[in-house]
Design an enzyme around this catalytic site. Sequence first.
Site, short mmCIF file in Angstrom:
data_model
loop_
_atom_site.label_atom_id
_atom_site.label_comp_id
_atom_site.label_asym_id
_atom_site.label_seq_id
_atom_site.Cartn_x
_atom_site.Cartn_y
_atom_site.Cartn_z
N LYS A 187 0.86 -1.20 0.00
CA LYS A 187 0.00 0.00 0.00
C LYS A 187 0.89 1.24 0.00
O LYS A 187 1.71 1.43 0.89
CB LYS A 187 -0.91 0.05 1.23
CG LYS A 187 -1.94 1.17 1.10
CD LYS A 187 -2.63 1.52 2.39
CE LYS A 187 -1.88 2.51 3.24
NZ LYS A 187 -1.65 3.83 2.61
N GLU A 263 10.33 0.71 10.22
CA GLU A 263 11.32 1.78 10.04
C GLU A 263 10.61 3.06 10.40
O GLU A 263 9.73 3.52 9.67
CB GLU A 263 11.76 1.87 8.57
CG GLU A 263 12.60 0.71 8.11
CD GLU A 263 13.97 0.66 8.75
OE1 GLU A 263 14.39 1.67 9.34
OE2 GLU A 263 14.58 -0.41 8.69
N CYS A 297 13.61 10.32 7.33
CA CYS A 297 13.56 9.75 8.67
C CYS A 297 14.92 9.92 9.36
O CYS A 297 15.00 10.01 10.57
CB CYS A 297 13.15 8.29 8.61
SG CYS A 297 13.99 7.39 7.32
N GLU A 394 10.44 14.95 16.29
CA GLU A 394 10.72 14.93 14.85
C GLU A 394 9.83 15.95 14.14
O GLU A 394 8.61 15.92 14.29
CB GLU A 394 10.43 13.52 14.30
CG GLU A 394 10.75 13.40 12.83
CD GLU A 394 10.57 11.98 12.31
OE1 GLU A 394 9.53 11.37 12.61
OE2 GLU A 394 11.46 11.50 11.58
P1 NAD Z 1 2.01 7.99 8.65
O1 NAD Z 1 2.84 7.14 9.51
O2 NAD Z 1 0.60 8.27 9.07
O3 NAD Z 1 1.90 7.33 7.17
C1 NAD Z 1 2.81 6.42 6.61
C2 NAD Z 1 2.04 5.27 5.97
O4 NAD Z 1 1.27 4.61 6.97
C3 NAD Z 1 1.03 5.70 4.89
O5 NAD Z 1 1.02 4.73 3.87
C4 NAD Z 1 -0.28 5.69 5.64
O6 NAD Z 1 -1.40 5.51 4.82
C5 NAD Z 1 -0.09 4.51 6.57
N1 NAD Z 1 -0.93 4.50 7.77
C6 NAD Z 1 -1.41 5.57 8.45
N2 NAD Z 1 -2.18 5.16 9.49
C7 NAD Z 1 -2.19 3.81 9.46
C8 NAD Z 1 -2.79 2.81 10.27
N3 NAD Z 1 -3.56 3.12 11.31
N4 NAD Z 1 -2.57 1.52 9.97
C9 NAD Z 1 -1.79 1.18 8.93
N5 NAD Z 1 -1.21 2.08 8.11
C10 NAD Z 1 -1.39 3.38 8.37
O7 NAD Z 1 2.75 9.33 8.37
P2 NAD Z 1 2.13 10.76 8.00
O8 NAD Z 1 0.92 11.11 8.82
O9 NAD Z 1 1.97 10.82 6.54
O10 NAD Z 1 3.32 11.67 8.50
C11 NAD Z 1 3.36 12.00 9.89
C12 NAD Z 1 4.75 11.99 10.42
O11 NAD Z 1 5.30 10.70 10.27
C13 NAD Z 1 5.74 12.89 9.73
O12 NAD Z 1 5.66 14.20 10.18
C14 NAD Z 1 7.02 12.23 10.10
O13 NAD Z 1 7.41 12.63 11.38
C15 NAD Z 1 6.68 10.76 10.11
N6 NAD Z 1 7.05 10.07 8.85
C16 NAD Z 1 8.16 9.29 8.88
C17 NAD Z 1 8.57 8.66 7.72
C18 NAD Z 1 9.80 7.81 7.69
O14 NAD Z 1 10.41 7.65 6.63
N7 NAD Z 1 10.19 7.21 8.80
C19 NAD Z 1 7.85 8.83 6.54
C20 NAD Z 1 6.69 9.59 6.56
C21 NAD Z 1 6.31 10.21 7.73
#
Ligand code: NAD
Length: 495
Positions: A187, A263, A297, A394
């Site tokens: 996904k 990660e 990250c 972060e």
């Molecule tokens: P997020 O963790 O919500 O999203 C990342 C992925 O997880 C997306 O594909 C999203 O659809 C999915 N996801 C979200 N909620 C989920 C759930 N309950 N169950 C399963 N999958 C789920 O990240 P975001 O809201 O887009 O960004 C928020 C913060 O996350 C950023 O500000 C940053 O700090 C962090 N982030 C970290 C990385 C990384 O590379 N480690 C990448 C993106 C965001």
Amino acid sequence: MATIELETPSNGKYQQPTGLFINNEFIEGVDKKSFEVINPATEKVICSVAEATEKDVDVAVAAARAAFNGEWSKVTPEARGKLLVKLSELMEANLDQLAAIESLDNGKAISMAKGDVAAAVGCLRYYGGWSDKIEGKTIDTNTDTFTYTRQEAIGVCGQIIPWNFPILMWSWKIGPAIATGNTVVLKTAEQTPLSALFAAKLIKEAGFPPGVINIISGFGKTAGAALSSHMDVDKVAFTGSTIVGRMILKAAADSNLKKVTLELGGKSPNIVFDDADIDNAISWVNFGIFFNHGQCCCAGSRIYVQEGIYDKFIARFKERAEANKVGDPFHPETFQGPQVSQLQFDRIMGYIDEGKKAGATVTTGGGRHGDVGYFIQPTIFSDVTEDMKIVQEEIFGPVCTISKFKTEEEAIAKSNGSNYGLASAVHTTNLNTALRVANSIRAGTVWVNSYNMIHHQAPFGGYKESGMGRELGEAALANYTQTKTVSIRLGDALF
Ligand code: NAD
């Protein structure tokens, strides 16, 4: 709605798949839902793509299960490797197109997007090479028994990726999973589904059997949650926020105890000693935080500079940050494009306000860039204390903090004063200092006199709350295999 014509400033018109890629076909979802994809540089809608619901996750998982139990299980390791290499070649042939899609959808500078696609190509090719080198052991137990182990595929893998490196994370997930004989339902992040769908077309062209790799677009709370709690998914690999990482671990525990690798986030320290080559250090510190608009990250967001060079460093780092070209991602000289979404823009601006209110000094930046698109000025905060939110949390944007230290012990203690432990760096010309610090930092990666130098041959992952398991390198194969012991009795009956 399976394909539409779109246009990018660098590559002109092209055919963009928009459906759910299941069983090698682009299809509509069961409930025919869709959602809009936004260009973060213009805030305009690019197109709509099919949205996977829980029902579509069921369909995709069933396809992946049928492939795992059927045709895919008979494909030789060598043939799996060839398929991955073929996919990497097709992506290489489409490098400019994929990079243009990435810039359009994510907002990253086109030169950086090309680097991402090239790295994705290298990653898939690398794991293609591993496919026929998955080995077990023979184990000496006693003279009446022959014991050996097999490294077997785990089964159907759910993979949930973020929006900061859409095509690169796609390859980091697919490469090791396929090399080891698993099948996949991946996904993408709802903000950036387009490059993955274009690359899905190449999966079919490469000759993968139907159902082996399925790519779905959709939201975390629905499709992501359905994957992580699915009773027929054997493993879930996730990259994203720590908060969602915890939810995934809980969902796995509450369902079928599927294997989990995570990660997650970081607040990585970047330490500069008095004896560092200051020009090099400034260049790497700048790249460490502002590359990919701070949406990494492993971003080097906490900068610690030794007192002897602090004033000189801060003045020159400010100049360097102000020289970063911010603007149109398709301009060849742009270094920093927009943040990915309105939500991320608002979150980052919230942290900037927080820093100002807490009394930190804005050395440079601290505001919006332009008035259209989610652009933020490269921002440096100085005069910070370790307990401030902007030092602890972060931010995931072009915002860093810089503070002074006296001794090596102090730099190490401050660096380790975080719940995260993803990456770090040390800048010094003294090898002893470099190695002592590298050994003392509690993080999965330590760069010496550089930053963000990720190689697909070397493991990458987090200590502490930055994650579980390692991606890349040989280490990633362990995430996707399980060990079976086979014990063969050579002698007569025991009794
Ligand atoms: P997020 O963790 O919500 O999203 C990342 C992925 O997880 C997306 O594909 C999203 O659809 C999915 N996801 C979200 N909620 C989920 C759930 N309950 N169950 C399963 N999958 C789920 O990240 P975001 O809201 O887009 O960004 C928020 C913060 O996350 C950023 O500000 C940053 O700090 C962090 N982030 C970290 C990385 C990384 O590379 N480690 C990448 C993106 C965001």
